[in-house]
Design an enzyme around this catalytic site. Structure first.
Site: not given
Ligand code: F6P
Length: 528
Positions: A189, A195, A247-248, A333, A492
């Site tokens: 997102k 990662e 995101g979730r 979360e 983070k």
């Molecule tokens: O773990 C934190 C978080 O922000 C989640 O809410 C989200 O799904 C995940 O990291 C990945 O985020 P992104 O889609 O921005 O890479």
């Protein structure tokens, strides 16, 4: 309200769930909710008529109906981030206008779905044999869970999921793929997640090393179109979505592309239809006949009223193996917070620890503790009445029997008298007594069962939307903002600061003794 519920909790402490069935022949039906052909049975809990009344008062007090409508209508209910919460719009492409800041988001939803479908058809018709989704958290768990859940509907390329920054994850996946026929989907997102960006860069380098042009093999799914383009993804291969998709909660839109490629656009539409059916039910049914509401109230009864710290999700459906992990993010979360929306401290416990494994595997691992341990773990069983393997019906019969046996055993238990009878032929005297005690099951342990005919795309859609709304209802009752996740930030930040100390580019300074010791250990172990 909570005090009233505590009184009910004290009252039911002495009640036996089995006795509730004996007293009320209609209990199973009365303490169940159906939505079309799906049944949620919570009769094997200690909830009775009176406590259910008090639980339903919770949602009325919290004015759930108004808050629910505000979510569906696009109001900025994620108040700490000033955002609307509209994953429900993604699964209702034919729905009427939904305004966010005065703008109707629905034309964008329809266009986004059409672009996904065009791309999915193109990829399915191409030479691509492996699709690798690179993402983490909500950009991984939803599609990874669903791709596995819907394996019988796969008719596209193989899908792999790389999430962990541990190089082992991408290395093991790349070892299965041919760069000439592999497509990478970078799902993020924000398009900043360390990662995901690290793995995406490694994938790019792998392609370049083997002479493949990454531009031809990359797709991006993100809310930040510019960052995706800057990464080198051609514009027509970037699928965007609004910041009103959490995101979730994002697997219903572009983040679900890998699923759509695997099962095809028609099956993906069926998945959306299932989610929409649960939305319609959630918006229209009275609390007691409302499946997400009752699932939430049972959860609140166990975690916040009775104080059970965890809940086990136990799908007797092997293809739902990733569901517990998916629900861990969705539930923990969302509702793992200590502060209410208004900044005040929470008056009751936040959401419980969610964990689980498919049955029957769990039976041979942790069920011992669930049956005889000192802590009570409410169990949420899930079961498909039918399997997808007609030639293996004897397997399915055993699966069903085991699932039903577990919830029955948890409720009934085994008394000392019954245990004595079990060992009477083998032992006598004190030894009989000692052996019998080990074979006692306290029973009266709560469980619920969600049963559905078959795990098809539509049913999976209903299940996921059911759990999403459960989280929402629990959040509303607890006064939590279920849609932010500030609790992931500190780790983070510290990881970013620690990075140069790990590599030796910066001296180890300002760290506690334990962290310093661990860093020194890493340094002594050789080059990173
Ligand atoms: O773990 C934190 C978080 O922000 C989640 O809410 C989200 O799904 C995940 O990291 C990945 O985020 P992104 O889609 O921005 O890479």
């Amino acid at each position: 309200m909570w005090d009233d519920l505590k009184t009910h909790a004290a009252r039911v402490q002495g009640l036996s769930i089995a006795a509730l069935f004996e007293a009320d022949p209609r209990r199973a039906a009365d303490f169940s909710v159906t939505v079309d052909d799906m049944l949620f049975d919570y009769s094997k809990t200690s909830i009775d008529e009176q406590s259910r009344g008090a639980l339903c008062a919770l949602v009325r007090d919290a004015d759930l109906a108004t808050r629910r409508d505000r979510m569906f209508e696009g109001h900025p209910i994620n108040e700490t981030e000033g955002r609307a919460v509209l994953h429900t719009a993604l699964r209702n492409p034919e729905g009427g206008p939904v305004l966010v800041d005065g703008q109707d988001v629905m034309p964008g939803v329809r266009e986004g779905l059409a672009r996904m479908e065009t791309l999915a058809w193109e990829i399915r018709g191409s030479d691509v044999r492996d699709v690798v989704n690179i993402g983490i958290g909500g950009s991984d768990l939803g599609p990874a869970m669903a791709v596995r859940a819907l394996a019988p509907y796969h008719n596209g390329p193989r899908c792999h999921f790389v999430s962990n920054v541990d190089g082992a994850d991408i290395a093991d996946t790349l070892a299965l793929c041919d760069p000439e026929t592999t497509l990478f989907i970078v799902a993020s997102k924000t398009f900043t997640t360390i990662e995901t960006m690290t793995n995406a860069r490694t994938a790019k380098a792998w392609m370049k090393k083997t002479g493949v042009d990454p531009e031809a093999r990359l797709v991006a799914l993100s809310s930040d179109l510019e960052k995706a383009k800057d990464f080198g993804v051609p514009e027509d291969r970037v699928l965007g979505f609004g910041d009103w998709v959490g995101g979730r909660y994002s697997m219903w839109g572009p983040i679900g592309l890998s699923l759509m490629i695997a099962i095809g656009p028609e099956n993906f539409r069926a998945f959306l239809r299932g989610g929409r059916a649960m939305d319609q039910h959630f918006r229209s049914a009275e609390p007691q006949a409302n499946m997400p509401v009752m699932l939430a109230l049972v959860g609140l009864w166990h975690a916040q009223v009775l104080g059970y710290a965890t809940r086990a999700v136990l799908p007797y459906d092997d293809r739902l193996a990733r569901l517990p992990a998916y629900l861990q993010q969705l539930e923990m979360e969302s509702n793992g917070k200590s502060v209410a929306m208004d900044g005040s401290a929470l008056q009751v416990d936040s959401g419980p620890i969610v964990w689980g494994e498919p049955g029957t595997n769990g039976q041979h691992a942790f069920f011992q503790l669930i049956h005889q341990g000192t802590r009570i773990v409410p169990c949420e069983f899930m079961l498909a009445a039918r399997g997808h393997e007609p030639e293996l019906q004897h397997h399915h019969a055993l699966l069903v029997a085991n699932c039903l046996a577990q919830s029955e055993a948890l409720m009934r238990g085994r008394t000392l008298e019954q245990a004595r009878e079990k060992v009477a032929g083998k032992f006598s005297g004190d030894e009989l007594e000692r052996q019998a005690r080990h074979r006692v099951f306290p029973g009266n342990r709560p469980s619920t069962t969600l049963i559905y005919p078959l795990l098809d795309p539509e049913t999976l859609g209903r299940i996921i939307a059911l759990y999403e709304h459960r989280v929402f209802v629990e959040g509303v009752v607890l006064g939590i903002n279920s849609f932010d996740q500030w609790g992931v930030e500190l780790g983070k930040e510290l990881a970013t600061a620690l990075g140069p100390m790990v590599t030796g580019e910066a001296p180890i300074e300002g760290k506690d003794g334990s962290t310093t010791q661990l860093l020194n250990y890493v340094h002594r172990s050789g080059r990173i």
